[in-house]
Design an enzyme around this catalytic site. Structure first.
Site, mmCIF file in Angstrom:
data_model
loop_
_atom_site.group_PDB
_atom_site.id
_atom_site.type_symbol
_atom_site.label_atom_id
_atom_site.label_comp_id
_atom_site.label_asym_id
_atom_site.label_seq_id
_atom_site.Cartn_x
_atom_site.Cartn_y
_atom_site.Cartn_z
ATOM 1 C CG ASP A 131 -5.430 -27.683 13.626
ATOM 2 O OD1 ASP A 131 -5.464 -26.434 14.281
ATOM 3 O OD2 ASP A 131 -6.236 -27.696 12.570
ATOM 4 N NE ARG B 206 -0.465 -36.888 20.422
ATOM 5 C CZ ARG B 206 -0.225 -36.972 19.077
ATOM 6 N NH1 ARG B 206 -0.522 -35.691 18.394
ATOM 7 N NH2 ARG B 206 0.093 -38.094 18.348
ATOM 8 C CG ASN C 66 -9.820 -33.420 13.340
ATOM 9 O OD1 ASN C 66 -10.490 -32.615 13.613
ATOM 10 N ND2 ASN C 66 -8.542 -33.182 12.575
ATOM 11 C CD GLU C 67 -9.428 -37.825 11.037
ATOM 12 O OE1 GLU C 67 -8.165 -37.844 11.567
ATOM 13 O OE2 GLU C 67 -9.597 -36.641 10.682
ATOM 14 N N GLY D 200 -9.769 -31.776 7.780
ATOM 15 C CA GLY D 200 -8.615 -32.655 7.714
ATOM 16 C C GLY D 200 -8.165 -33.625 6.930
ATOM 17 C CB ALA E 228 -6.978 -44.692 -2.942
#
Length: 293
Positions: A74, A79, A148-149, A190, A213
């Site tokens: 992925d 890229r 993705n993010e 992901g 976290a």
């Protein structure tokens, strides 16, 4: 037919995959154009001998290409998206990696799927992108979108950072955490998922905000509409923090403002009959493997 081929790395178990792809397309007289660095690896490993035209890193392919084949996992597809850009060229991922939610084609099914590609019997799944702007402007950002993010995280410290977050100008929360992830539906399987975020189907018109976290235990992942403008302002003990757009990482000075919104274009992913998103979830996450099922 004109096909671009991109691969990020080479491993011994990908040799048969690569050979099958080249043999199939050459047998069907398809024009192949190979990413420059990947082609060099193929020559060095003596996987291919024939000469091919190339494209370079930093190049955006034009609309003369019918499809881009990404060989890897992925991360390779993420890229590959930077080469496709706003061209609309569909991307097909051949899975030579490990988990692979985006790389649909497995090595044992290459021939049948490539035949579908040749006959153009596939469908297209449009994938929303995130766009990043900063204040003050950061000249290190060469590619300002992510598939993705986009995430922020601490740098050179074990201390938490504080991420002041606003949605459409309204204050949402000040996250005390190791970082924060803004994920697309594509990216929901992901990094966000590993931090406790929900899974979104690719056609959902939304983004996910997932803390990394968090010190505030009541700070939970949040799904928001994809027409929302997200503003982040980060502070911490160090002078800089990290911002990542998929796998591209840069350092940003504290108290800079980040503006994240839906990008004006999307990325087209190749989809095949009988290879649905839910089938991929069952296969990759082992849903249904419980003996009670």
């Amino acid at each position: 037919m004109k096909v671009a081929i991109f691969g990020q790395y080479y491993q011994n178990d990908t040799r048969p995959i690569i050979k099958d792809i080249f043999v199939f397309f050459n047998r069907n007289e398809v024009e192949l154009v190979i990413e420059e660095k990947f082609l060099k690896i193929l020559y060095e490993e003596k996987i291919i001998e024939k000469e091919y035209n190339t494209f370079k890193s930093g190049t955006e392919l034009d609309q003369s290409f019918d499809i881009l084949i990404s060989i890897g996992g992925d991360g390779t597809i993420l890229r590959a998206a930077t080469y496709v850009g706003n061209s609309g060229i569909p991307i097909l991922g051949v899975n030579a990696g490990r988990l692979g939610f985006l790389a649909k084609v497995q090595k044992e099914d290459i021939q049948s799927f490539l035949q579908i590609v040749l006959e153009k019997k596939y469908t297209i799944s449009e994938r929303t992108l995130l766009k990043l702007e900063t204040n003050p402007k950061n000249d290190e950002i060469e590619i300002d979108f992510a598939m993705n993010e986009i995430s922020v995280s601490r740098k050179d410290t074990t201390s938490m950072i504080t991420i002041e977050t606003s949605l459409n100008g309204e204050h949402l929360n000040s996250y005390w955490a190791d970082g924060l992830i803004i994920s697309t539906p594509t990216g929901s399987t992901g990094y966000s998922l590993s931090c406790g975020g929900p899974i979104l189907t690719p056609d959902v018109k939304g983004f996910v905000i997932t803390p990394i976290a968090p010190h505030n235990l009541n700070a939970r992942p949040l799904v928001i509409p994809d027409n929302t403008e997200i503003k982040l302002k980060v502070s911490g003990r160090e002078e800089q923090y990290l911002v990542s757009l998929d796998s591209r990482i840069l350092s940003i000075n504290n108290n800079s403002e980040l503006f994240i919104r839906k990008n004006h274009f999307s990325i087209n992913m190749v989809e095949f009959p009988n290879e649905s998103f839910f089938k991929t979830l069952r296969k990759k996450l082992l849903w249904g493997e419980d003996k009670r099922n």
